[in-house]
Design a protein around this motif. Structure first.
Motif, short mmCIF file in Angstrom:
data_model
loop_
_atom_site.label_atom_id
_atom_site.label_comp_id
_atom_site.label_asym_id
_atom_site.label_seq_id
_atom_site.Cartn_x
_atom_site.Cartn_y
_atom_site.Cartn_z
N SER A 280 0.94 -1.19 0.05
CA SER A 280 0.04 -0.06 0.00
C SER A 280 0.73 1.28 -0.07
CB SER A 280 -0.86 -0.06 1.30
OG SER A 280 -0.29 0.13 2.36
N ASP B 259 1.23 3.77 1.89
CA ASP B 259 1.80 4.14 3.38
C ASP B 259 2.61 2.84 3.93
OD1 ASP B 259 0.01 2.16 3.79
OD2 ASP B 259 -1.44 3.41 5.14
N TRP C 2 0.18 -1.94 4.57
CA TRP C 2 -0.16 -3.42 3.89
C TRP C 2 0.26 -4.01 3.04
CZ3 TRP C 2 -4.68 -5.36 6.56
CH2 TRP C 2 -5.33 -4.63 7.41
N LEU D 26 -0.31 -6.67 -0.50
CA LEU D 26 -1.20 -7.58 -1.21
C LEU D 26 -0.41 -8.99 -1.59
CD1 LEU D 26 -3.81 -7.94 -2.69
CD2 LEU D 26 -2.74 -6.85 -4.74
N ILE E 8 -4.78 -9.20 1.44
CA ILE E 8 -3.88 -8.06 2.03
C ILE E 8 -3.52 -8.67 3.36
CG2 ILE E 8 -4.74 -6.32 0.64
CD1 ILE E 8 -6.57 -5.42 2.88
N ARG F 227 -1.70 -6.94 7.01
CA ARG F 227 -1.04 -5.89 7.86
C ARG F 227 0.31 -6.29 8.06
NH1 ARG F 227 -5.26 -4.09 12.03
NH2 ARG F 227 -4.87 -5.88 13.21
N TRP G 164 -2.69 0.49 -6.49
CA TRP G 164 -3.47 0.72 -5.07
C TRP G 164 -4.09 2.15 -5.18
CZ3 TRP G 164 -2.13 -3.11 -1.04
CH2 TRP G 164 -2.84 -2.99 0.00
N LYS H 83 -6.66 4.94 -3.25
CA LYS H 83 -7.37 5.42 -2.20
C LYS H 83 -8.78 5.18 -1.99
CE LYS H 83 -4.11 9.41 -1.11
NZ LYS H 83 -4.12 10.83 -0.84
#
Length: 231
Positions: free
Chosen positions: A186, A188, A191, A193, A206, A208, A228, A230
């Motif tokens: 992701s 940030d 996460w 994938l 996904i 964490r 990815w 938002k």
């Protein structure tokens, strides 16, 4: 490949029978398609990245000369060889977020290792070693971590994480069977994938990063991420 902010799309077509690679560019809506370049000598060619400045395409090219990293200058309309990856095919070639280095999976001593090197071929290092096969490396958005799949003998392939120096290698998942491959972080970096192969099917989830919690998305014959967003 990652596309520039301007919003264009590129595709590589390489019919095996003709041994001809053609790279096109178009608008994000598929219109105004035009040919960028042809390569009649490559045995395999795929795009690695299109940095956000849009100035050049970085691609991996395999030919009789071995596996190499090339770049196509969008302004000059010319391709330039940047570095060699070795005589054998390399897989999972990825460009770092700052565009200065690459990681790839290369075959060494009957297994695959993750290597890193500068875009010009300098500072080459083997990041993953040992009695296992490691492949499918991807950079985290901060450029300081690399996710990859690691396959110890007689075990299913799990997702691992390490820093860009090859230290602090740890496992993020422990599949009961099959093979897990990291696909995309992701934006940030919180996460990841992951694709899970087992018994002829592909499942995406996904995960964490801080605790390994998984959220399954879809079961299909094949899952391939595009990006990815938002929302």
């Amino acid at each position: 490949p990652a596309t520039p902010a301007a919003g264009a799309a590129a595709a590589a077509q390489a019919p095996p029978a003709a041994l001809l690679a053609e790279v096109y560019v178009s608008g994000a809506d598929g219109k105004n398609r035009r040919l960028l370049f042809k390569d009649s000598q490559s045995l395999d060619l795929y795009l690695v990245a299109w940095p956000n400045d849009g100035k050049r395409l970085v691609y991996r090219r395999f030919s009789d000369a071995g596996d190499e990293v090339w770049a196509f200058d969008m302004t000059l309309g010319q391709s330039q060889r940047l570095s060699s990856l070795g005589p054998a095919p390399a897989y999972g070639v990825r460009l770092s977020p700052d565009g200065a280095s690459i990681v790839a999976s290369v075959r060494q001593n009957n297994s695959y290792d993750v290597i890193s090197q500068s875009l010009d071929g300098q500072n080459r290092r083997v990041l993953s070693k040992g009695n296992r096969s490691s492949s499918s490396p991807i950079f985290a958005p901060d450029g300081r971590r690399i996710a990859f799949d690691v396959e110890p003998p007689q075990q299913g392939a799990a997702v691992g994480i390490m820093d860009t120096g090859g230290d602090s290698i740890s496992r993020l998942s422990s599949p009961a069977g099959g093979k897990e491959v990291p696909l995309l972080f992701s934006p940030d970096g919180e996460w990841l994938l992951v694709r899970h192969f087992q018994e002829g099917r592909s499942m995406a989830f996904i995960m964490r990063m801080k605790d390994g919690m998984k959220e399954y998305l879809e079961t299909a014959y094949w899952v391939e991420p595009i990006g990815w967003v938002k929302g």
